[in-house]
Write an enzyme that holds these catalytic residues in place. Structure first.
Site, mmCIF file in Angstrom:
data_model
loop_
_atom_site.group_PDB
_atom_site.id
_atom_site.type_symbol
_atom_site.label_atom_id
_atom_site.label_comp_id
_atom_site.label_asym_id
_atom_site.label_seq_id
_atom_site.Cartn_x
_atom_site.Cartn_y
_atom_site.Cartn_z
ATOM 1 N N VAL A 1 51.900 36.514 -31.899
ATOM 2 C CA VAL A 1 52.227 37.335 -32.903
ATOM 3 C C VAL A 1 51.007 36.647 -33.720
ATOM 4 C CG1 VAL A 1 54.986 38.085 -33.378
ATOM 5 C CG2 VAL A 1 53.924 35.725 -34.393
ATOM 6 N N ALA A 2 50.258 35.659 -33.442
ATOM 7 C CA ALA A 2 49.118 35.229 -34.047
ATOM 8 C C ALA A 2 49.179 35.306 -35.612
ATOM 9 C CB ALA A 2 48.255 36.659 -34.039
ATOM 10 N N CYS A 3 50.406 34.330 -35.707
ATOM 11 C CA CYS A 3 50.708 33.845 -37.169
ATOM 12 C C CYS A 3 50.586 34.592 -38.188
ATOM 13 C CB CYS A 3 49.268 33.026 -37.601
ATOM 14 S SG CYS A 3 49.452 31.218 -36.816
ATOM 15 N N ASN A 4 50.838 35.754 -37.415
ATOM 16 C CA ASN A 4 50.733 36.949 -38.603
ATOM 17 C C ASN A 4 52.236 37.959 -37.745
ATOM 18 O OD1 ASN A 4 50.233 39.669 -40.808
ATOM 19 N ND2 ASN A 4 48.314 39.208 -40.003
#
Length: 198
Positions: A128-131
């Site tokens: 989730v790409a830190c998002n």
């Protein structure tokens, strides 16, 4: 590290129950700190303007390659996230996030794409790409759906909602990346090979 899953809307979160993970804030690359001076010297010698131009050219090239892929039935092979179509380096950096889609419209699990790329010596990242909020929006699911589905999953990557794993593949482009690397990426998909560039 310590956060297994979170929601930006409801502020709900599930923390790790593993003791040492509760104190981690990520994985610092402290072993490579010794190479920092060498890396900065190399970047100064090349010039940041040259690096920016190279990365912008790679991003544009890879975006065109990935967006041109079609299955034999006409369906697209990749769903690409971001503003790459604008071809503006000030609005879109050197990371392309995407998911691979099977001919029937189902999504290939991003971890399968990453494993397939490894065979070609291509390093991709996924998740989730830190998002998480952005990942949920891209998947068209709500935070509540994710939190509910997570109750029966071992980790966020195991969450499947309406046939879609939450997360995407990320290709990070940099000064050592070549155009050949971008072309090799096209052949790493574990999706059935019935597609071609148009």
């Amino acid at each position: 590290g310590q956060v297994r899953i979170s929601s930006q809307n409801t502020r709900d979160r599930v923390l790790s129950t593993i003791n040492h993970e509760q104190f981690e804030s990520g994985t610092p690359n402290f072993l490579d700190i010794v190479s920092l001076d060498t890396g900065l010297t190399a970047l100064r010698a090349i010039g940041m303007d040259a690096v920016e131009r190279h990365v912008a050219a790679l991003r544009s090239h890879l975006y065109k390659l990935l967006s041109s892929l079609k299955h034999s039935n006409g369906n697209r092979v990749c769903e690409i996230y971001g503003r790459h179509h604008e071809n503006d380096s000030k609005r879109q950096g050197g990371v392309i996030s995407f998911n691979v889609i099977n001919p029937d419209g189902s999504y290939v699990f991003y971890e399968d794409v990453i494993l397939a790329a490894r065979e070609f010596k291509i390093h991709l990242r996924g998740g989730v790409a830190c998002n998480p909020g952005s990942a949920y929006a891209a998947a068209g699911v709500t935070s509540a759906e994710v939190l509910d589905a997570y109750k029966d999953a071992s980790c966020l990557s195991a969450v499947v909602i309406r046939g879609h794993h939450i997360g995407a593949v990320r290709a990070s482009l940099g000064y050592p990346t070549t155009f050949k690397d971008c072309c090799c990426l096209l052949y790493t998909s574990p999706s059935p090979r019935d597609y071609c560039a148009h």
